[in-house]
Design a protein around this motif. Structure first.
Motif, PDB file in Angstrom:
ATOM      1  N   UNK A  11       0.788  -1.196   0.139  1.00 40.67           N
ATOM      2  CA  UNK A  11       0.247   0.090   0.064  1.00 40.67           C
ATOM      3  C   UNK A  11       1.041   1.140   0.056  1.00 40.67           C
ATOM      4  N   UNK A  12       2.108   0.774   1.137  1.00 38.72           N
ATOM      5  CA  UNK A  12       2.936   2.332   0.580  1.00 38.72           C
ATOM      6  C   UNK A  12       4.417   1.839  -0.409  1.00 38.72           C
ATOM      7  N   UNK A  13       4.621   2.325  -1.644  1.00 46.08           N
ATOM      8  CA  UNK A  13       5.263   1.696  -2.954  1.00 46.08           C
ATOM      9  C   UNK A  13       6.666   1.880  -1.774  1.00 46.08           C
ATOM     10  N   UNK A  14       7.160   0.322  -1.207  1.00 44.11           N
ATOM     11  CA  UNK A  14       8.766   0.717  -0.818  1.00 44.11           C
ATOM     12  C   UNK A  14       8.819   0.298   0.655  1.00 44.11           C
ATOM     13  N   UNK A  15       8.029   0.907   1.386  1.00 42.74           N
ATOM     14  CA  UNK A  15       6.831   0.690   2.882  1.00 42.74           C
ATOM     15  C   UNK A  15       7.386  -1.070   3.252  1.00 42.74           C
ATOM     16  N   UNK A  16       8.087  -0.677   4.776  1.00 42.22           N
ATOM     17  CA  UNK A  16       8.315  -2.006   5.434  1.00 42.22           C
ATOM     18  C   UNK A  16       7.239  -2.836   5.889  1.00 42.22           C
ATOM     19  N   UNK A  17       6.115  -2.044   5.483  1.00 43.79           N
ATOM     20  CA  UNK A  17       4.990  -2.279   6.708  1.00 43.79           C
ATOM     21  C   UNK A  17       3.967  -3.351   5.618  1.00 43.79           C
ATOM     22  N   UNK A  18       2.973  -4.325   5.677  1.00 40.95           N
ATOM     23  CA  UNK A  18       2.291  -4.671   4.875  1.00 40.95           C
ATOM     24  C   UNK A  18       0.949  -4.647   5.392  1.00 40.95           C
ATOM     25  N   UNK A  19      -0.061  -4.824   4.121  1.00 42.35           N
ATOM     26  CA  UNK A  19      -1.267  -3.924   4.436  1.00 42.35           C
ATOM     27  C   UNK A  19      -1.480  -5.240   4.878  1.00 42.35           C
ATOM     28  N   UNK A  20      -1.575  -6.709   5.440  1.00 45.76           N
ATOM     29  CA  UNK A  20      -2.161  -6.906   6.402  1.00 45.76           C
ATOM     30  C   UNK A  20      -2.124  -6.712   7.795  1.00 45.76           C
ATOM     31  N   UNK A  21      -1.064  -5.330   7.571  1.00 48.98           N
ATOM     32  CA  UNK A  21      -0.162  -5.103   9.145  1.00 48.98           C
ATOM     33  C   UNK A  21      -1.073  -3.185   9.659  1.00 48.98           C
ATOM     34  N   UNK A  22      -1.002  -3.308   7.691  1.00 44.12           N
ATOM     35  CA  UNK A  22      -2.392  -1.765   8.370  1.00 44.12           C
ATOM     36  C   UNK A  22      -3.762  -2.081   8.080  1.00 44.12           C
ATOM     37  N   UNK A  23      -4.238  -2.779   7.804  1.00 45.24           N
ATOM     38  CA  UNK A  23      -5.434  -3.929   8.471  1.00 45.24           C
ATOM     39  C   UNK A  23      -5.491  -3.899   9.950  1.00 45.24           C
ATOM     40  N   UNK A  24      -4.844  -4.449   9.916  1.00 44.83           N
ATOM     41  CA  UNK A  24      -4.314  -5.003  11.991  1.00 44.83           C
ATOM     42  C   UNK A  24      -5.019  -3.505  12.663  1.00 44.83           C
ATOM     43  N   UNK A  25      -4.734  -3.099  11.995  1.00 45.68           N
ATOM     44  CA  UNK A  25      -3.493  -1.017  13.290  1.00 45.68           C
ATOM     45  C   UNK A  25      -5.414  -1.176  12.868  1.00 45.68           C
ATOM     46  N   UNK A  26      -5.840  -0.687  11.797  1.00 45.69           N
ATOM     47  CA  UNK A  26      -7.169   0.199  11.546  1.00 45.69           C
ATOM     48  C   UNK A  26      -8.180  -0.991  12.722  1.00 45.69           C
ATOM     49  N   UNK A  27      -8.379  -2.316  11.759  1.00 44.08           N
ATOM     50  CA  UNK A  27      -9.489  -2.755  12.653  1.00 44.08           C
ATOM     51  C   UNK A  27      -9.467  -2.733  14.126  1.00 44.08           C
ATOM     52  N   UNK A  28      -7.865  -2.954  15.036  1.00 47.90           N
ATOM     53  CA  UNK A  28      -7.858  -3.195  16.660  1.00 47.90           C
ATOM     54  C   UNK A  28      -8.739  -1.470  17.203  1.00 47.90           C
ATOM     55  N   UNK A  29      -8.606  -0.309  15.846  1.00 52.63           N
ATOM     56  CA  UNK A  29      -8.819   1.237  16.247  1.00 52.63           C
ATOM     57  C   UNK A  29     -10.094   1.426  15.999  1.00 52.63           C
ATOM     58  N   UNK A  30     -10.157   0.924  15.289  1.00 52.27           N
ATOM     59  CA  UNK A  30     -12.385   1.630  14.553  1.00 52.27           C
ATOM     60  C   UNK A  30     -12.991   0.057  14.439  1.00 52.27           C
ATOM     61  N   UNK A  31     -12.514  -1.322  14.646  1.00 55.08           N
ATOM     62  CA  UNK A  31     -13.302  -2.121  15.525  1.00 55.08           C
ATOM     63  C   UNK A  31     -13.820  -2.763  16.508  1.00 55.08           C
ATOM     64  N   UNK A  32     -12.577  -2.287  17.427  1.00 54.86           N
ATOM     65  CA  UNK A  32     -11.902  -3.103  18.792  1.00 54.86           C
ATOM     66  C   UNK A  32     -11.666  -1.988  19.772  1.00 54.86           C
ATOM     67  N   UNK A  33     -11.923  -1.079  18.816  1.00 53.18           N
ATOM     68  CA  UNK A  33     -11.735   0.551  19.467  1.00 53.18           C
ATOM     69  C   UNK A  33     -10.700   0.900  20.278  1.00 53.18           C
ATOM     70  N   UNK A  34      -9.611   0.303  20.075  1.00 48.92           N
ATOM     71  CA  UNK A  34      -7.819   0.554  20.642  1.00 48.92           C
ATOM     72  C   UNK A  34      -7.283   2.243  19.912  1.00 48.92           C
ATOM     73  N   UNK A  35      -6.992   2.734  20.841  1.00 51.73           N
ATOM     74  CA  UNK A  35      -6.491   4.259  20.493  1.00 51.73           C
ATOM     75  C   UNK A  35      -5.205   3.453  19.747  1.00 51.73           C
ATOM     76  N   UNK A  36      -4.069   4.804  19.064  1.00 52.49           N
ATOM     77  CA  UNK A  36      -3.342   3.667  18.663  1.00 52.49           C
ATOM     78  C   UNK A  36      -1.707   3.777  20.140  1.00 52.49           C
ATOM     79  N   UNK A  37      -1.923   4.831  21.149  1.00 56.18           N
ATOM     80  CA  UNK A  37      -0.730   5.489  21.955  1.00 56.18           C
ATOM     81  C   UNK A  37      -1.309   3.739  22.035  1.00 56.18           C
ATOM     82  N   UNK A  38      -2.466   3.397  22.774  1.00 59.17           N
ATOM     83  CA  UNK A  38      -2.097   1.681  23.286  1.00 59.17           C
ATOM     84  C   UNK A  38      -1.792   0.924  22.997  1.00 59.17           C
TER      85      UNK A  38
END
Length: 504
Positions: free
Chosen positions: A170-197
């Protein structure tokens, strides 16, 4: 007197509350007497006892708001039921877990423990006999580095070199996978876990990362998913009946106002969101732009103003909101309030006689259900509605207009046209609970991560809430799989739209 926020002792707090209550009652009586005197001087006739009753009601409502329970539930009347004994009992026993993988672990005795305590002979295994029991455990989330080796190929002519393709990014040359980015979004917007946590949680699992990096991942991912988001918003407005509601949302960016609003437009299997800096008619018009049909709403005036200027928009109003207002008045005028609430309960009981159309229902089955609902509403619901109107007409003006009961009656009669629309259109639901349920995740998220830090943050939140909540409404057990599929398709084919039905 000490400030309430500084008191930690329960007894002291009770004493202060008691003192405040007595002071309020004294002031209420004084206000009632002064109002009566003013009325007499103006030549008006006022009943000080009625004024005092109203003030006591307002005081009790304030106390209940601070100290009471917020539930609208009331005990239902027990009805004889021949099949009552056959109903399954609810308990806290073990639940079947068909979706969990099973791993067998065999426990054996150590060599030193295999001697008989009676005769001293060596114990031997009893064939396949063993005692079995189940234990549910957890295997923690694991973060790992995948080293991708893209093999190079060349031709013997030395004119051509080719490299095997790597994973989609999703980010050309980026180090993190698409699955990782979706995991972060799921944690925040589905399981309501802020980024700092999430940062702290990932740190305990061995991943050293910061919240800005996590935000960069979901920000880019949201841009990739935007075509799917816009397609879902468009689809929801193409249907004939929608639910609409809104709730507050904070935007901490320096702006004219920090209180924004999360607007929701939902259908039976789609929930879409827009977060705007206004709760006005102009904002409602943005949310429902292009919609022609029936919108189920509460009594908020922005929708009514929009409907007056939109000839193709009709408003249906929510009986659950009306019932809620009568339940709030039941603590002060129990008999009359429960009469109205009882009639509204009968409307909901009639609705439960109609089966719901499942996601796999055919068009013919849906039409049959609509026909049955129309017939039941005409035969059973219409007389109840007529009785409610007559009841409201009898008591409107007979009770204090500013009392809870007076306001409930006025609210019902003011919205009568929208409340009775369901009688002639079987597609119209009785309540707006679907929109309130769709906003529940937004409200829980707001309590955990306190809104957004910028306007872009509100846009990202709206996109992910739309995709995750729509996946849930569509019956997808794993919303993350849907978002991952949508992201990877959009990366492979720029602008590609993925609907929940594409996953099934």
């Amino acid at each position: 007197m000490p400030r309430l926020e500084e008191i930690s002792d329960v007894k002291t707090l009770q004493q202060v509350a008691s003192h405040l209550e007595k002071s309020t009652i004294r002031q209420s009586k004084k206000i009632a007497r002064l109002r009566a005197q003013v009325a007499r001087l103006k030549g008006e006739h006022a009943d000080p006892q009625m004024e005092l009753k109203l003030l006591k009601e307002q005081l009790a409502a304030m106390q209940r708001e601070v100290f009471g329970e917020s539930s609208e539930r009331r005990p239902r009347e027990e009805k004889p039921d021949d099949d009552k004994s056959k109903a399954p009992r609810r308990g806290h026993g073990p639940k079947n877990q068909p979706n969990l993988p099973v791993e067998e672990v065999t426990h054996t005795l150590e060599e030193d423990d295999r001697s008989c305590p009676i005769c001293g002979e060596t114990l031997t295994e009893m064939g396949d006999q063993a005692e079995e029991s189940d234990e549910i455990t957890v295997v923690g989330v694991e973060y790992k580095i995948l080293k991708h080796r893209r093999q190079k190929y060349r031709c013997r002519c030395n004119e051509q070199v080719m490299t095997a393709p790597g994973p989609a990014k999703h980010i050309p040359g980026g180090r993190y996978s698409v699955d990782f980015a979706v995991h972060v979004a799921e944690e925040k917007y589905l399981d309501h876990l802020p980024l700092e946590r999430q940062v702290k949680k990932m740190g305990r699992a061995g991943l050293d990362v910061d919240s800005q990096t996590l935000w960069d991942q979901i920000n880019v991912l949201a841009r990739i998913l935007e075509p799917t988001y816009r397609a879902l918003c468009k689809m929801s407005l193409e249907l004939g009946v929608v639910y609409a509601d809104e709730t507050s949302w904070r935007n901490h960016e320096n702006s004219n106002t920090s209180k924004w609003w999360a607007w929701c437009v939902a259908t039976d299997d789609i929930a879409t969101y827009r977060i705007l800096n206004s709760r006005s008619q102009k904002a409602a018009k943005k949310v429902l732009s292009g919609f022609e049909g029936i919108a189920m709403t509460d009594g908020y005036t922005a929708y009514q103003s929009l409907a007056r200027s939109s000839p193709n928009l009709k408003l249906a109003h929510c009986w659950a909101h009306v019932r809620r207002k009568f339940l709030e008045a039941a603590d002060f005028d129990r008999d009359l309030s429960e009469q109205a609430a009882g009639l509204i309960n009968r409307l909901f009981e009639i609705e439960r006689e109609v089966p719901r159309a499942g996601p796999d229902a055919t068009d013919d089955e849906r039409q049959q259900i609509l026909g049955l609902r129309r017939r039941l509403r005409q035969e059973k619901s219409k007389p109840v509605v007529k009785e409610l109107l007559e009841w409201g007409g009898r008591h409107d003006g007979a009770v204090l207009p500013r009392s809870k009961l007076g306001k409930a009656i006025s609210y019902m009669l003011k919205l009568w046209e929208g409340l009775t629309l369901f009688l002639d259109d079987p597609r119209v639901p009785l309540d707006n609970n679907a929109a309130e349920r769709a906003l529940r995740g937004v409200v829980v998220g707001r309590k955990n991560h306190y809104g957004s830090k910028s306007k872009r943050g509100t846009e990202v939140a709206a996109i992910f809430y739309t995709l995750f909540e729509t996946a849930k409404l569509s019956g997808i057990d794993n919303p993350r799989a849907y978002v991952t599929l949508a992201a990877k398709r959009a990366i492979a084919d720029h602008g590609a739209v993925t609907l929940p039905s594409d996953l099934t």
